[in-house]
Structure formats: C-alpha cells, structure tokens
Design a protein around this motif. Structure first.
Motif, PDB file in Angstrom:
ATOM      1  N   ILE A 116      22.928  37.325 101.155  1.00  8.96           N
ATOM      2  CA  ILE A 116      23.003  38.774 101.667  1.00  8.96           C
ATOM      3  C   ILE A 116      24.110  38.786 102.954  1.00  8.96           C
ATOM      4  O   ILE A 116      24.368  40.022 102.926  1.00  8.96           O
ATOM      5  N   MET A 117      24.537  37.939 103.701  1.00  7.18           N
ATOM      6  CA  MET A 117      25.186  38.227 104.923  1.00  7.18           C
ATOM      7  C   MET A 117      26.642  38.771 104.747  1.00  7.18           C
ATOM      8  O   MET A 117      27.332  39.059 105.585  1.00  7.18           O
ATOM      9  N   PHE A 118      26.891  38.975 103.426  1.00  8.27           N
ATOM     10  CA  PHE A 118      28.384  39.039 103.343  1.00  8.27           C
ATOM     11  C   PHE A 118      28.277  40.773 102.750  1.00  8.27           C
ATOM     12  O   PHE A 118      29.595  41.275 102.630  1.00  8.27           O
ATOM     13  N   GLY A 119      27.389  41.274 102.729  1.00  8.28           N
ATOM     14  CA  GLY A 119      27.133  42.857 102.674  1.00  8.28           C
ATOM     15  C   GLY A 119      26.596  43.101 101.345  1.00  8.28           C
ATOM     16  O   GLY A 119      25.958  42.234 100.647  1.00  8.28           O
ATOM     17  N   PRO A 120      26.499  44.342 100.958  1.00  6.76           N
ATOM     18  CA  PRO A 120      25.719  45.027  99.730  1.00  6.76           C
ATOM     19  C   PRO A 120      26.413  44.239  98.521  1.00  6.76           C
ATOM     20  O   PRO A 120      27.573  43.810  98.358  1.00  6.76           O
ATOM     21  N   PRO A 153      27.665  44.075  94.790  1.00  6.68           N
ATOM     22  CA  PRO A 153      28.307  45.004  93.685  1.00  6.68           C
ATOM     23  C   PRO A 153      27.531  44.538  92.354  1.00  6.68           C
ATOM     24  O   PRO A 153      27.100  43.453  92.393  1.00  6.68           O
ATOM     25  N   GLY A 154      27.657  45.587  91.309  1.00  5.36           N
ATOM     26  CA  GLY A 154      26.851  45.198  90.208  1.00  5.36           C
ATOM     27  C   GLY A 154      27.078  46.518  89.566  1.00  5.36           C
ATOM     28  O   GLY A 154      27.432  47.478  89.732  1.00  5.36           O
ATOM     29  N   PRO A 155      26.116  46.402  88.204  1.00  2.90           N
ATOM     30  CA  PRO A 155      26.136  47.857  87.534  1.00  2.90           C
ATOM     31  C   PRO A 155      25.449  48.680  88.101  1.00  2.90           C
ATOM     32  O   PRO A 155      25.558  50.021  87.612  1.00  2.90           O
ATOM     33  N   ARG A 156      24.596  48.377  89.021  1.00  2.00           N
ATOM     34  CA  ARG A 156      23.893  49.487  89.912  1.00  2.00           C
ATOM     35  C   ARG A 156      24.302  49.623  91.258  1.00  2.00           C
ATOM     36  O   ARG A 156      23.565  50.721  91.806  1.00  2.00           O
ATOM     37  N   GLN A 157      25.440  49.363  91.473  1.00  2.00           N
ATOM     38  CA  GLN A 157      25.950  49.610  92.852  1.00  2.00           C
ATOM     39  C   GLN A 157      27.521  49.258  92.913  1.00  2.00           C
ATOM     40  O   GLN A 157      27.860  48.165  92.452  1.00  2.00           O
ATOM     41  N   HIS A 158      28.211  50.312  93.389  1.00  2.00           N
ATOM     42  CA  HIS A 158      29.616  50.048  93.664  1.00  2.00           C
ATOM     43  C   HIS A 158      29.799  49.129  94.746  1.00  2.00           C
ATOM     44  O   HIS A 158      29.004  48.867  95.665  1.00  2.00           O
ATOM     45  N   PRO A 159      30.979  48.273  94.829  1.00  2.00           N
ATOM     46  CA  PRO A 159      31.394  47.539  95.719  1.00  2.00           C
ATOM     47  C   PRO A 159      31.317  48.039  97.254  1.00  2.00           C
ATOM     48  O   PRO A 159      31.012  47.272  98.309  1.00  2.00           O
ATOM     49  N   GLU A 160      31.394  49.282  97.271  1.00  3.41           N
ATOM     50  CA  GLU A 160      31.095  49.852  98.798  1.00  3.41           C
ATOM     51  C   GLU A 160      29.733  49.983  99.217  1.00  3.41           C
ATOM     52  O   GLU A 160      29.235  50.817 100.348  1.00  3.41           O
ATOM     53  N   GLY A 161      28.668  49.708  98.094  1.00  6.16           N
ATOM     54  CA  GLY A 161      27.379  49.755  98.584  1.00  6.16           C
ATOM     55  C   GLY A 161      26.665  51.318  98.147  1.00  6.16           C
ATOM     56  O   GLY A 161      25.271  51.327  98.728  1.00  6.16           O
ATOM     57  N   ARG A 162      27.306  51.827  97.161  1.00  8.31           N
ATOM     58  CA  ARG A 162      26.748  53.236  96.882  1.00  8.31           C
ATOM     59  C   ARG A 162      26.574  53.136  95.511  1.00  8.31           C
ATOM     60  O   ARG A 162      27.178  52.312  94.815  1.00  8.31           O
ATOM     61  N   MET A 163      26.247  54.372  94.850  1.00  2.24           N
ATOM     62  CA  MET A 163      26.235  54.448  93.350  1.00  2.24           C
ATOM     63  C   MET A 163      27.464  54.721  92.864  1.00  2.24           C
ATOM     64  O   MET A 163      28.590  55.271  93.395  1.00  2.24           O
ATOM     65  N   TRP A 164      27.909  53.951  91.636  1.00  3.03           N
ATOM     66  CA  TRP A 164      28.898  54.393  90.733  1.00  3.03           C
ATOM     67  C   TRP A 164      29.053  55.816  90.547  1.00  3.03           C
ATOM     68  O   TRP A 164      27.754  56.425  90.079  1.00  3.03           O
ATOM     69  N   THR A 165      30.017  56.356  90.318  1.00  2.53           N
ATOM     70  CA  THR A 165      30.122  57.885  89.713  1.00  2.53           C
ATOM     71  C   THR A 165      30.241  57.808  88.083  1.00  2.53           C
ATOM     72  O   THR A 165      30.887  56.522  87.654  1.00  2.53           O
ATOM     73  N   ALA A 166      30.011  58.868  87.340  1.00  2.00           N
ATOM     74  CA  ALA A 166      30.205  58.636  85.922  1.00  2.00           C
ATOM     75  C   ALA A 166      31.934  58.650  85.629  1.00  2.00           C
ATOM     76  O   ALA A 166      32.120  57.971  84.665  1.00  2.00           O
ATOM     77  N   GLU A 167      32.628  59.249  86.560  1.00  2.00           N
ATOM     78  CA  GLU A 167      34.225  59.148  86.470  1.00  2.00           C
ATOM     79  C   GLU A 167      34.521  57.569  86.507  1.00  2.00           C
ATOM     80  O   GLU A 167      35.384  57.301  86.012  1.00  2.00           O
ATOM     81  N   GLU A 168      34.010  57.020  87.549  1.00  2.00           N
ATOM     82  CA  GLU A 168      34.263  55.408  87.803  1.00  2.00           C
ATOM     83  C   GLU A 168      33.677  54.599  86.610  1.00  2.00           C
ATOM     84  O   GLU A 168      34.459  53.347  86.411  1.00  2.00           O
ATOM     85  N   ALA A 169      32.755  54.905  86.043  1.00  2.00           N
ATOM     86  CA  ALA A 169      32.122  54.083  85.210  1.00  2.00           C
ATOM     87  C   ALA A 169      32.858  54.204  83.514  1.00  2.00           C
ATOM     88  O   ALA A 169      32.942  53.479  82.842  1.00  2.00           O
ATOM     89  N   GLY A 170      33.471  55.351  83.419  1.00  2.00           N
ATOM     90  CA  GLY A 170      34.261  55.576  82.324  1.00  2.00           C
ATOM     91  C   GLY A 170      33.475  55.464  81.315  1.00  2.00           C
ATOM     92  O   GLY A 170      32.319  55.883  81.007  1.00  2.00           O
ATOM     93  N   ARG A 171      33.975  54.695  80.134  1.00  2.00           N
ATOM     94  CA  ARG A 171      33.171  54.694  78.588  1.00  2.00           C
ATOM     95  C   ARG A 171      33.147  53.209  78.383  1.00  2.00           C
ATOM     96  O   ARG A 171      34.298  52.389  78.677  1.00  2.00           O
ATOM     97  N   MET A 172      32.207  52.624  77.677  1.00  2.00           N
ATOM     98  CA  MET A 172      32.105  51.353  77.226  1.00  2.00           C
ATOM     99  C   MET A 172      32.024  51.458  75.820  1.00  2.00           C
ATOM    100  O   MET A 172      31.944  52.415  75.081  1.00  2.00           O
TER     101      MET A 172
END
Length: 297
Positions: free
Chosen positions: A15-19, A21-40
C-alpha cells in the motif's frame, strides 16, 4: 513523514506506493470515466449439464442450499480491449450452479461460483482482494471459432497440463437474441470470500469469511447487477456443446489439482444447454463496482 492511506481510495499490498490501479480505480486514485473506459469486446461460450446433487451439496459453505435442478454451468470466455489493462485482454473459465443463501438479514436466490480461472495475474489480484472472487491462474488458447462451420473450441492449462477443454458445434445464430449473458436468470451471482488470519500453523482460522454479490440489498428497490452493459452490440448462437475436465496429479498442478479433480468428480449425466455470445459494450461495464458483502448468519 509517515505514509497514511487516503480513505477515499482503494489500496492493495503493497500500500505504501499509493492507490491501487485496476478496473474500479484510475491510477490517479479516482473512478474511471466512461470516456476513458471506451469499449470492450468479448466472446463467451457456455455449456450446462446435469450432475449428482449430493456431490454439489458437498461443495456448499454454511448457509447455502441447492435450488432447483442440479445444473452445472461452465463458461469459457475472452475479454479484450480492456481500458484498465491499457487495451489488453485475458481468458476466463468459471463454474456455477443454482443455490439459495440465507444470511443474517437477507435471503438470496441465484448461483454460486466456486472457482474462476483467469489468464492475467492483474485480473486475479484485483478480483480476489476487492470482490472476493475465488480466482486461480491458467493459460488460455484463443477461442478457435469457425463461424461458417458453426464450430468453436478453447482450452485452459497450467504448468503444461491441459486441465480443461470445451467444444461447440452445430451453432446456429438467433435472429433477435435477448441481450443477456449466457446462463443469466435474473438471480444473484454469489461468491464466497475467505482470507486466512496470519498465525502460527494457521491455528487462528479465518480473518474473514463471507458471501459477496452485486445483487441489490433486500428492500432497496435496486436492480440485481452482475456484469452490466447498456446499449451494446450482441449476437447469440445455440447448438451442441461438450466439456472435458482432465484430472491432475499434485506434480502436474501443485496448488490446484484438488480443485480440478473436485470439478471432474461432478458427473456429467446429460448436457442440457450450449450457447455462445459475442458482444461489445462500454468498458466500464466490467468494473462490478456495486459488489458488496452479505452479512453472514
């Protein structure tokens, strides 16, 4: 200055390196936006078969009971163009069967998923820790799909041992398919999250043990959500299908031979359903950010 985690962000070890990242969190520690997530994009094969209910009952944790017919559903899928993996993807193999769970304050009817194999450690770490998914490692072949011939296959292996294969044939496309994932019946998809407490000889048991789901809490008026897509491209085929579970020795699969063999012990009495879907949709739909714990009895 001492590192202090931000309570508004998700973390995982270390944990000491920060929030995290993953499917539920942007590397900045916030939620992803729909625009950033695009289409799969995804391809999803499912075969279901009737088995011995007594053998299924042996897999049930406390609070669970079988519901309806003893039908095992096996899904083999590929998710591609995932925003949180910078456009990469991975294969998935999962098993579930119909159950009822009675917790302290709510009763859930749906399906229990006792095991998921995935082809990316990134997906396994986030799913195990954040969602309570019982995930293990595997390598997957691409889904070999001959649409003109109505034929598709896929395999899963680990340490050079192919422990699973699936084959579908006589696939015929539906003209106006209902937009839902294979095997979806409107019930709650459930998982059993378990983490051992660090202790000498494991003598102190579990740090936590409870059911997780994306089903809305009873009385909340919310919808039950597993993987959610809004308006998405969707095609479905039905046909014949078969699966093979190839038993393993400890030497072949040191950490998972007991799991593969446990699934192989579930007799295939008769196949009852086989279908394949291909779809694309909002990438954020795979986030499962509504997943929650169910208070145990």
């Amino acid at each position: 200055m001492t590192f202090i985690p931000d309570p508004s962000s998700r973390y995982r070890m270390p944990i000491m390196f920060g929030p995290a990242p993953g499917p539920r969190q942007h590397p900045e520690g916030r939620m992803w936006t729909a625009e950033e997530a695009g289409r799969m994009r995804a391809q999803w094969m499912k075969v279901a078969y009737r088995t011995d209910p007594a053998k299924l009952e042996k897999l049930l944790p406390v609070g669970f009971s079988l519901r309806g017919e003893p039908i095992v559903s096996v899904s083999c899928a590929w998710f591609k163009d995932l925003y949180w993996l910078a456009g990469r993807g991975y294969g998935i193999l999962s098993v579930d069967f119909p159950v009822t769970y009675q917790g302290k304050t709510e009763r859930l009817d749906g399906a229990l998923c006792p095991i998921i194999w995935e082809g990316a450690p990134d997906a396994i770490m986030t799913g195990r820790e954040e969602l309570g998914f019982p995930k293990m490692f595997a390598n997957f072949t691409d889904i070999a799909w001959d649409e003109a011939a109505g034929h598709a296959t896929c395999e899963a292996s680990w340490y050079e041992h192919t422990f699973f294969d699936i084959e579908m044939s006589n696939l015929v496309e539906e003209a106006n398919p209902v937009k839902q994932l294979p095997g979806s019946n409107g019930g709650a998809q459930m998982y059993y999250k378990y983490m051992p407490r660090t202790s000498p000889n494991g003598s102190e048991g579990a740090d936590l043990a409870y059911v997780t789901t994306s089903a809305a809490p009873a009385g909340s008026g919310g919808a039950q959500v597993n993987i959610s897509f809004d308006e998405f491209e969707f095609r479905r085929w039905t046909g014949k299908g078969a699966v093979n579970w190839h038993r393993a020795t400890f030497e072949q699969l040191p950490l998972s031979s007991h799991i593969v063999n446990g699934i192989a012990d579930l007799d295939i009495i008769e196949y009852v359903d086989a279908e394949m879907v291909a779809f694309s949709g909002p990438g954020i739909g795979v986030a499962m950010n509504a997943h929650r714990a169910v208070e145990p009895a």
